[in-house]
Design a protein around this motif. Sequence first.
Motif, PDB file in Angstrom:
ATOM      1  N   ASN A   1     -88.260  11.169 -25.688  1.00 46.78           N
ATOM      2  CA  ASN A   1     -87.332  12.300 -25.737  1.00 46.78           C
ATOM      3  C   ASN A   1     -88.026  13.533 -26.313  1.00 46.78           C
ATOM      4  OD1 ASN A   1     -85.217  14.088 -26.322  1.00 46.78           O
ATOM      5  ND2 ASN A   1     -83.808  12.456 -26.863  1.00 46.78           N
ATOM      6  N   THR A   2     -88.674  13.351 -27.461  1.00 44.16           N
ATOM      7  CA  THR A   2     -89.375  14.456 -28.112  1.00 44.16           C
ATOM      8  C   THR A   2     -90.493  14.995 -27.232  1.00 44.16           C
ATOM      9  OG1 THR A   2     -88.928  13.457 -30.273  1.00 44.16           O
ATOM     10  CG2 THR A   2     -90.639  15.134 -30.184  1.00 44.16           C
ATOM     11  N   LEU A   3     -91.291  14.073 -26.695  1.00 49.71           N
ATOM     12  CA  LEU A   3     -92.441  14.462 -25.885  1.00 49.71           C
ATOM     13  C   LEU A   3     -92.003  15.209 -24.629  1.00 49.71           C
ATOM     14  CD1 LEU A   3     -95.540  14.087 -25.883  1.00 49.71           C
ATOM     15  CD2 LEU A   3     -95.189  12.042 -24.478  1.00 49.71           C
ATOM     16  N   GLY A   4     -91.007  14.659 -23.938  1.00 44.63           N
ATOM     17  CA  GLY A   4     -90.528  15.297 -22.723  1.00 44.63           C
ATOM     18  C   GLY A   4     -89.924  16.660 -22.984  1.00 44.63           C
ATOM     19  N   ALA A   5     -89.075  16.750 -24.024  1.00 46.97           N
ATOM     20  CA  ALA A   5     -88.440  18.034 -24.353  1.00 46.97           C
ATOM     21  C   ALA A   5     -89.478  19.067 -24.769  1.00 46.97           C
ATOM     22  CB  ALA A   5     -87.408  17.834 -25.454  1.00 46.97           C
ATOM     23  N   PHE A   6     -90.450  18.642 -25.585  1.00 56.02           N
ATOM     24  CA  PHE A   6     -91.465  19.584 -26.072  1.00 56.02           C
ATOM     25  C   PHE A   6     -92.364  20.078 -24.938  1.00 56.02           C
ATOM     26  CE2 PHE A   6     -95.864  20.185 -27.551  1.00 56.02           C
ATOM     27  CZ  PHE A   6     -95.677  21.307 -28.349  1.00 56.02           C
ATOM     28  N   LEU A   7     -92.923  19.144 -24.168  1.00 53.97           N
ATOM     29  CA  LEU A   7     -93.826  19.547 -23.089  1.00 53.97           C
ATOM     30  C   LEU A   7     -93.084  20.333 -22.005  1.00 53.97           C
ATOM     31  CD1 LEU A   7     -96.043  16.344 -22.722  1.00 53.97           C
ATOM     32  CD2 LEU A   7     -96.604  18.500 -23.870  1.00 53.97           C
ATOM     33  N   GLY A   8     -91.833  19.944 -21.733  1.00 52.78           N
ATOM     34  CA  GLY A   8     -91.033  20.714 -20.786  1.00 52.78           C
ATOM     35  C   GLY A   8     -90.792  22.130 -21.275  1.00 52.78           C
ATOM     36  N   GLY A   9     -90.509  22.275 -22.571  1.00 54.82           N
ATOM     37  CA  GLY A   9     -90.313  23.603 -23.151  1.00 54.82           C
ATOM     38  C   GLY A   9     -91.576  24.447 -23.091  1.00 54.82           C
ATOM     39  N   VAL A  10     -92.732  23.798 -23.316  1.00 55.27           N
ATOM     40  CA  VAL A  10     -94.010  24.515 -23.219  1.00 55.27           C
ATOM     41  C   VAL A  10     -94.215  25.053 -21.803  1.00 55.27           C
ATOM     42  CG1 VAL A  10     -96.525  24.229 -23.260  1.00 55.27           C
ATOM     43  CG2 VAL A  10     -95.131  23.294 -25.114  1.00 55.27           C
ATOM     44  N   ALA A  11     -93.907  24.212 -20.810  1.00 51.67           N
ATOM     45  CA  ALA A  11     -94.074  24.629 -19.415  1.00 51.67           C
ATOM     46  C   ALA A  11     -93.155  25.798 -19.071  1.00 51.67           C
ATOM     47  CB  ALA A  11     -93.802  23.446 -18.484  1.00 51.67           C
ATOM     48  N   ILE A  12     -91.915  25.740 -19.571  1.00 49.42           N
ATOM     49  CA  ILE A  12     -90.975  26.840 -19.307  1.00 49.42           C
ATOM     50  C   ILE A  12     -91.424  28.112 -20.013  1.00 49.42           C
ATOM     51  CG2 ILE A  12     -88.623  27.667 -19.713  1.00 49.42           C
ATOM     52  CD1 ILE A  12     -87.717  24.736 -19.403  1.00 49.42           C
ATOM     53  N   ALA A  13     -91.803  27.999 -21.288  1.00 50.89           N
ATOM     54  CA  ALA A  13     -92.224  29.167 -22.064  1.00 50.89           C
ATOM     55  C   ALA A  13     -93.479  29.809 -21.475  1.00 50.89           C
ATOM     56  CB  ALA A  13     -92.463  28.768 -23.515  1.00 50.89           C
ATOM     57  N   ALA A  14     -94.303  28.992 -20.786  1.00 49.22           N
ATOM     58  CA  ALA A  14     -95.519  29.516 -20.163  1.00 49.22           C
ATOM     59  C   ALA A  14     -95.225  30.254 -18.861  1.00 49.22           C
ATOM     60  CB  ALA A  14     -96.508  28.394 -19.908  1.00 49.22           C
ATOM     61  N   GLY A  15     -93.963  30.232 -18.427  1.00 57.28           N
ATOM     62  CA  GLY A  15     -93.576  30.990 -17.257  1.00 57.28           C
ATOM     63  C   GLY A  15     -93.618  30.234 -15.945  1.00 57.28           C
ATOM     64  N   PHE A  16     -93.689  28.892 -16.010  1.00 53.25           N
ATOM     65  CA  PHE A  16     -93.780  28.106 -14.777  1.00 53.25           C
ATOM     66  C   PHE A  16     -92.405  27.781 -14.179  1.00 53.25           C
ATOM     67  CE2 PHE A  16     -97.837  27.005 -16.892  1.00 53.25           C
ATOM     68  CZ  PHE A  16     -98.696  27.462 -15.912  1.00 53.25           C
ATOM     69  N   GLY A  17     -91.334  28.163 -14.835  1.00 55.82           N
ATOM     70  CA  GLY A  17     -90.000  27.975 -14.284  1.00 55.82           C
ATOM     71  C   GLY A  17     -89.331  26.704 -14.771  1.00 55.82           C
ATOM     72  N   TYR A  18     -88.046  26.591 -14.450  1.00 55.33           N
ATOM     73  CA  TYR A  18     -87.252  25.476 -14.972  1.00 55.33           C
ATOM     74  C   TYR A  18     -87.505  24.151 -14.260  1.00 55.33           C
ATOM     75  CZ  TYR A  18     -84.559  28.649 -17.908  1.00 55.33           C
ATOM     76  OH  TYR A  18     -84.178  29.546 -18.882  1.00 55.33           O
ATOM     77  N   LEU A  19     -88.200  24.148 -13.140  1.00 58.11           N
ATOM     78  CA  LEU A  19     -88.562  22.897 -12.478  1.00 58.11           C
ATOM     79  C   LEU A  19     -89.901  22.353 -12.955  1.00 58.11           C
ATOM     80  CD1 LEU A  19     -87.394  23.388  -8.775  1.00 58.11           C
ATOM     81  CD2 LEU A  19     -86.324  22.019 -10.578  1.00 58.11           C
ATOM     82  N   ALA A  20     -90.662  23.156 -13.671  1.00 59.74           N
ATOM     83  CA  ALA A  20     -91.968  22.713 -14.157  1.00 59.74           C
ATOM     84  C   ALA A  20     -91.876  21.455 -15.030  1.00 59.74           C
ATOM     85  CB  ALA A  20     -92.647  23.841 -14.922  1.00 59.74           C
ATOM     86  N   PRO A  21     -90.839  21.313 -15.900  1.00 58.16           N
ATOM     87  CA  PRO A  21     -90.764  20.088 -16.694  1.00 58.16           C
ATOM     88  C   PRO A  21     -90.698  18.812 -15.853  1.00 58.16           C
ATOM     89  CG  PRO A  21     -89.334  21.756 -17.636  1.00 58.16           C
ATOM     90  CD  PRO A  21     -89.814  22.302 -16.322  1.00 58.16           C
ATOM     91  N   ALA A  22     -90.150  18.901 -14.647  1.00 56.77           N
ATOM     92  CA  ALA A  22     -90.068  17.710 -13.807  1.00 56.77           C
ATOM     93  C   ALA A  22     -91.465  17.230 -13.402  1.00 56.77           C
ATOM     94  CB  ALA A  22     -89.222  17.988 -12.566  1.00 56.77           C
TER      95      ALA A  22
END
Length: 431
Positions: free
Chosen positions: A383-404
């Motif tokens: 949970n922590t890993l997925g939420a954190f890495l997904g947030g990093v991808a979004i904050a980097a500007g890759f969009g809301y599908l990047a976490p997938a």
Amino acid sequence: MTDLDRAPVDDDSLLPADGSAAQDLPAGPALIDVPAARRWLAILALALGGFGIGVTEFVTMGLLPNIAADLLPGQYAVDAAGANANAGLLVSAYALGVVVGAPTIAAAAARWPRKRLLLVLVAVFVVGNLLSAILPSFGLVLAARFLSALPHGAYFGIASLVAASLMGPDKRARGVAFVLGGLTIANVVGVPFGTFLGQNFGWRSAYLMVGIIFAVTFVAIALTVPFRPGDPTATMRNELKAFTRLQVWLTLAVGSIGFGGVFAVYTYVAPVVTDVTRQGDGFVPWVLVAFGVGMTIGNALAGWLTDRSVKRSLVIGILGTGVSVLAFALTAHTVAGLMISIFFVGAFAGSCSPAIQTRLMDVSHNAQTIAAALNHSALNIGNTLGAFLGGVAIAAGFGYLAPAYVGVGLAALGFVALLASFAVDRARSRA
């Protein structure tokens, strides 16, 4: 010790982790012989606690934009995506609380009577969720989410052992699945309703509702769960021996890494609905329902399958997670693709937990209490890993599908850990 008390060996797991003979496998939970009516009432009471946990854990995801707008108003006004990513720390804080609390409480309270421990854990849930509902700042709510999570893993671990004892050795995975079924049903009913409540009456009302659910759970457990004395021979030292076994670590890696793929998607599902699929806030609860229905079906099927083959159930769960998360990344821009893919993400997520729980109980030998709790530490590291890495991808500007796409990679790494665990089994069976 009778054969009735002995945990069955998976049909394709020939030897335990340390290479000892199969007959030296640890005892499973001793059978609790009570009338059928009380057995089912007790299991329902335990599942109600799982329902409350499911709501408090997952409702944050559906309310993430609402929480960000209220607690981080300055940032939200100029950078909504960044505020949503920062609000995702509430998800990470909860997950970290599970990771810390599960082994600590399970090991420290190994001698406690299980009913008494369950009641203490539920009382902490009540306090933590009420604080989440009333504290005024983001930092304080973050701390309250951490506190709310501390009993999570220990509760599911102890409740699973009690349910397995009530069901008997031939149906132990189904006993685990019944308790976890409360969590999955929460994703069908409780989380969507909590999300609706929070969107219309303020996000704090969702946590207030959860506090009430746990208060009812406290009464239900007190009235229905049979009391059994604690184990005077159980010690923290014996419980901590679980950490000396390679197979315990490999199984934890399967859950903590592979399950991260689910939360990389689920944490940010609300902004995907509004910004990618272009639906209103009111559509978010329906997406959560689809996830919850999938989770409930997957959990129910996994209980049946895991009682037949733990390994087969694990393979299906982890591979299915990777495929369904990839499908989400490719299709979530349409309503049909979003609903179908999130259903299967939920289904395979629900199928993983009973199998990982049972595998840990098998490879931990006599450290049953901590092993049962560690499952939820592993899943919440994910949970922590997925939420954190997904947030990093979004904050980097890759969009809301990047976490997938991040989630696909995590699921693949989890499958590698699973194959390594199976390879250790094969090597030790030949030794």
